[in-house]
Write a protein that holds these residues in place. Sequence first.
Motif, short mmCIF file in Angstrom:
data_model
loop_
_atom_site.label_atom_id
_atom_site.label_comp_id
_atom_site.label_asym_id
_atom_site.label_seq_id
_atom_site.Cartn_x
_atom_site.Cartn_y
_atom_site.Cartn_z
N LEU A 61 0.79 -1.29 0.06
CA LEU A 61 -0.06 -0.18 0.01
C LEU A 61 0.61 1.22 -0.05
N VAL A 62 2.07 1.29 0.80
CA VAL A 62 2.84 2.39 0.55
C VAL A 62 3.52 2.60 -0.59
N SER A 63 3.66 1.63 -1.32
CA SER A 63 4.30 1.39 -2.69
C SER A 63 3.08 2.15 -3.78
N LEU A 64 1.92 1.67 -3.29
CA LEU A 64 1.07 2.21 -4.23
C LEU A 64 0.89 3.47 -4.25
N ALA A 65 0.81 4.01 -2.89
CA ALA A 65 0.87 5.38 -2.75
C ALA A 65 2.01 6.35 -3.08
N LEU A 66 3.07 5.60 -2.92
CA LEU A 66 4.35 6.54 -3.52
C LEU A 66 4.44 6.44 -5.15
N SER A 67 3.78 5.41 -5.52
CA SER A 67 3.62 5.36 -7.14
C SER A 67 2.68 6.36 -7.59
N TYR A 68 1.73 6.65 -7.10
CA TYR A 68 0.56 7.64 -7.58
C TYR A 68 1.17 9.04 -7.35
N ILE A 69 1.88 9.26 -6.23
CA ILE A 69 2.39 10.71 -6.00
C ILE A 69 3.57 10.75 -6.66
N THR A 70 4.54 10.03 -7.33
CA THR A 70 5.43 10.13 -8.15
C THR A 70 4.92 10.43 -9.69
N LEU A 71 3.85 9.54 -9.95
CA LEU A 71 3.21 9.86 -11.33
C LEU A 71 2.53 11.24 -11.33
N ILE A 72 1.93 11.64 -10.14
CA ILE A 72 1.39 13.06 -10.27
C ILE A 72 2.64 14.03 -10.34
N VAL A 73 3.75 13.72 -9.56
CA VAL A 73 4.79 15.10 -9.80
C VAL A 73 5.37 14.98 -11.17
N VAL A 74 5.53 13.81 -11.61
CA VAL A 74 6.42 13.50 -13.14
C VAL A 74 5.30 14.54 -13.95
N ARG A 75 3.99 14.36 -13.92
CA ARG A 75 3.07 15.02 -14.86
C ARG A 75 3.04 16.30 -14.56
N LYS A 76 2.95 16.84 -13.28
CA LYS A 76 2.97 18.35 -13.02
C LYS A 76 4.32 19.07 -13.91
N ARG A 77 5.42 18.23 -13.68
CA ARG A 77 6.67 18.89 -13.88
C ARG A 77 6.59 18.75 -15.61
N LYS A 78 5.99 17.96 -16.07
CA LYS A 78 5.88 17.75 -17.59
C LYS A 78 5.01 18.86 -18.09
N GLU A 79 4.06 19.01 -17.57
CA GLU A 79 3.04 20.17 -17.82
C GLU A 79 3.67 21.54 -17.74
N SER A 80 4.59 21.58 -16.66
CA SER A 80 5.09 22.99 -16.38
C SER A 80 6.41 23.09 -17.39
#
Length: 82
Positions: A61-80
């Motif tokens: 579950l920690v891995s799942l949460a970190l994966s989603y957080i990482t994916l959100i951060v990567v997408r935000k950086r890509k958008e900016s």
Amino acid sequence: MDELDIAFFILPLGIMLLSIVGTCICKNPYLMPMLSLVISLVLTFTIFNQSFLGWAVVYSLVSLALSYITLIVVRKRKESGN
């Protein structure tokens, strides 16, 4: 190094690191949690005992949460554009 060092220090840090790196590379938020669950289950029945099964679920579950957080951060950086 005993089993408790592996179970509560090395394994969680390794799972966190692999979750972040694996999600950055694969862009799939479900791959690394499934892999961490498989690794934890193998370790549960080879090195540890069945009482570690609860921790295997928690680490997944920690891995799942970190994966989603990482994916959100990567997408935000890509958008900016950075």
